[in-house]
Write a protein that holds these residues in place. Structure first.
Motif, mmCIF file in Angstrom:
data_model
loop_
_atom_site.group_PDB
_atom_site.id
_atom_site.type_symbol
_atom_site.label_atom_id
_atom_site.label_comp_id
_atom_site.label_asym_id
_atom_site.label_seq_id
_atom_site.Cartn_x
_atom_site.Cartn_y
_atom_site.Cartn_z
ATOM 1 N N VAL A 28 54.329 45.971 56.628
ATOM 2 C CA VAL A 28 55.519 45.141 56.794
ATOM 3 C C VAL A 28 56.551 45.731 55.839
ATOM 4 C CG1 VAL A 28 56.511 42.838 56.640
ATOM 5 C CG2 VAL A 28 54.147 43.139 57.422
ATOM 6 N N ALA A 29 57.528 46.418 56.423
ATOM 7 C CA ALA A 29 58.392 47.299 55.647
ATOM 8 C C ALA A 29 59.705 46.628 55.264
ATOM 9 C CB ALA A 29 58.687 48.570 56.442
ATOM 10 N N SER A 30 60.153 46.951 54.064
ATOM 11 C CA SER A 30 61.459 46.507 53.591
ATOM 12 C C SER A 30 62.567 47.127 54.429
ATOM 13 C CB SER A 30 61.642 46.923 52.124
ATOM 14 O OG SER A 30 62.988 46.771 51.724
ATOM 15 N N THR A 31 63.712 46.486 54.384
ATOM 16 C CA THR A 31 64.899 47.064 55.010
ATOM 17 C C THR A 31 65.257 48.425 54.413
ATOM 18 O OG1 THR A 31 67.217 46.608 55.590
ATOM 19 C CG2 THR A 31 66.479 45.878 53.416
ATOM 20 N N THR A 32 64.777 48.718 53.184
ATOM 21 C CA THR A 32 65.107 49.980 52.521
ATOM 22 C C THR A 32 64.294 51.161 53.040
ATOM 23 O OG1 THR A 32 63.502 49.545 50.751
ATOM 24 C CG2 THR A 32 65.763 48.789 50.391
ATOM 25 N N VAL A 33 63.262 50.923 53.860
ATOM 26 C CA VAL A 33 62.473 52.023 54.414
ATOM 27 C C VAL A 33 63.321 52.754 55.455
ATOM 28 C CG1 VAL A 33 60.445 52.605 55.794
ATOM 29 C CG2 VAL A 33 60.260 50.939 53.938
#
Length: 374
Positions: A75-80
């Motif tokens: 579940v990835a951050s928007t920063t990925v």
């Protein structure tokens, strides 16, 4: 490949500042955690491991799962960014990414809610809980052994982003277990709850890997001797300065730690300051390095020194934490500080863990401690 990239390059930036430059720091954490969980029987080959990440832990976990025959869901951050996401997907990980956000709290809380929904839908998943499970400390014992061999018999000050607490805490806990004189200096952004700066906002930055909008159980506040809080522009100054002065292309958390270490090392010249450089600068190209002409001059910057969190002031504050406990959920220190430790009275050069170190006063021998355990 995990073994090839997990160990850092050690670069001496000055007489008393050494940078541990990682491609991705959290390979130590992910490999150590996955190996331990497999040995315990907590997870089994073929099982799916899931966690939330802002980037470098995601890649490390995907690589560990790839190595040990496990499935990985991030579940990835928007920063990925697209580069990171492509690597994750090619390695076999499935990726849920949060929508664009300029709010660290919304991004982190949204990721945790998504993980909880996944676990309810698919109870066979194992949640790695990098923010809370102490198993992530285990891998950093190996890093501590490397540091102990490379920098023997000198008083150390470790300078690094606090983040989840595992990297700085795991390294320092293991080094202190080897009877080393080690101070720990943590770096935080404004807006993080971890060390009480949640009342501030830094709209320019979600500084991934430095702070948090939610309490992290893996942060042991009583390990830290000193805290520095920096805004985005100061972290940017440190990152651009590191590239400009030493040709090291590293991320924003490394830039913040580099700026802080330079200021501290000039005032405590008898200690060796080890800067934790968590990742490369690639995902910060547009937001930081393409704006290098805007970067502040690090030589002109200094912190506002405080003695109480009530006096915390942007853009840069520093405080002797003195190994206090701190209950994030209750918003206050819960124990008196330990007695403070008294200070012990150009181009980056490589520091090789198995070779003598080059130092202004001459070569320092590195004893063979290969067989010592943390």
């Amino acid at each position: 490949m995990t073994d090839a990239i997990k160990a850092p390059d050690l670069l001496r930036l000055s007489d008393n500042v050494v940078l541990a430059r990682f491609e991705t720091l959290k390979v130590y954490a992910a490999l150590g955690a996955v190996r331990t969980l497999l040995e315990r029987g907590t997870v089994k080959p073929g099982q799916t491991l899931v966690d939330s990440s802002s980037g470098i832990y995601a890649l490390a976990l995907a690589m560990a799962c790839h190595r040990y025959g496990l499935h990985c869901h991030i579940v990835a951050s928007t920063t990925v960014d697209a580069t990171m996401r492509a690597q994750l997907e090619v390695l076999g990980a499935t990726v849920d990414q949060m929508p664009p956000s300029e709010d660290l709290r919304l991004d982190q809380e949204g990721r945790v809610r998504r993980v909880r929904r996944l676990l309810a839908e698919r109870p066979g998943m194992h949640w790695m809980r990098q923010y809370h499970d102490a198993v992530h400390y285990t891998g950093y014992r190996e890093f501590a052994a490397l540091v102990d061999r490379a920098l023997p018999d000198v008083p150390l000050t470790v300078v690094g982003a606090v983040g989840t607490g595992s990297s700085s805490g795991g390294l320092v806990q293991a080094l202190r277990g080897r009877d080393r004189d080690v101070r720990l200096l943590g770096v935080q952004p404004f807006g993080s709850v971890t060390f009480g700066s949640e009342g501030f906002s830094d709209p320019e930055a979600i500084i991934a890997g430095i702070g948090s909008s939610i309490p992290f159980d893996n942060v042991h506040h009583d390990l830290y001797d000193t805290l520095h809080w920096l805004d985005f522009r100061h972290a940017m100054a440190g990152a651009v300065g590191l590239l400009r002065e030493h040709a090291v292309f590293a991320g924003l958390s490394t830039g913040a730690a580099h700026l802080v270490a330079g200021w501290e090392a000039a005032r405590d010249t008898d200690r060796t300051h080890l800067v934790i450089g968590a990742d490369t600068g690639h995902r910060y190209t547009d937001r930081v390095f393409a704006r290098h002409r805007e970067a502040l001059d690090p030589r002109a910057l200094a912190p506002h020194r405080i003695t109480d969190l009530a006096d915390l002031t942007p853009p840069w504050s520093a405080m002797e934490w003195n190994r206090r406990s701190y209950d994030v959920r209750r918003g206050g220190a819960v124990s008196a500080p330990e007695p403070a430790l008294a200070p012990v009275p150009a181009q980056a050069q490589p520091v090789r863990p198995t070779d003598p170190l080059t130092h202004a006063s001459g070569p320092l021998g590195v004893p063979d401690r290969e067989n010592q355990t943390p």
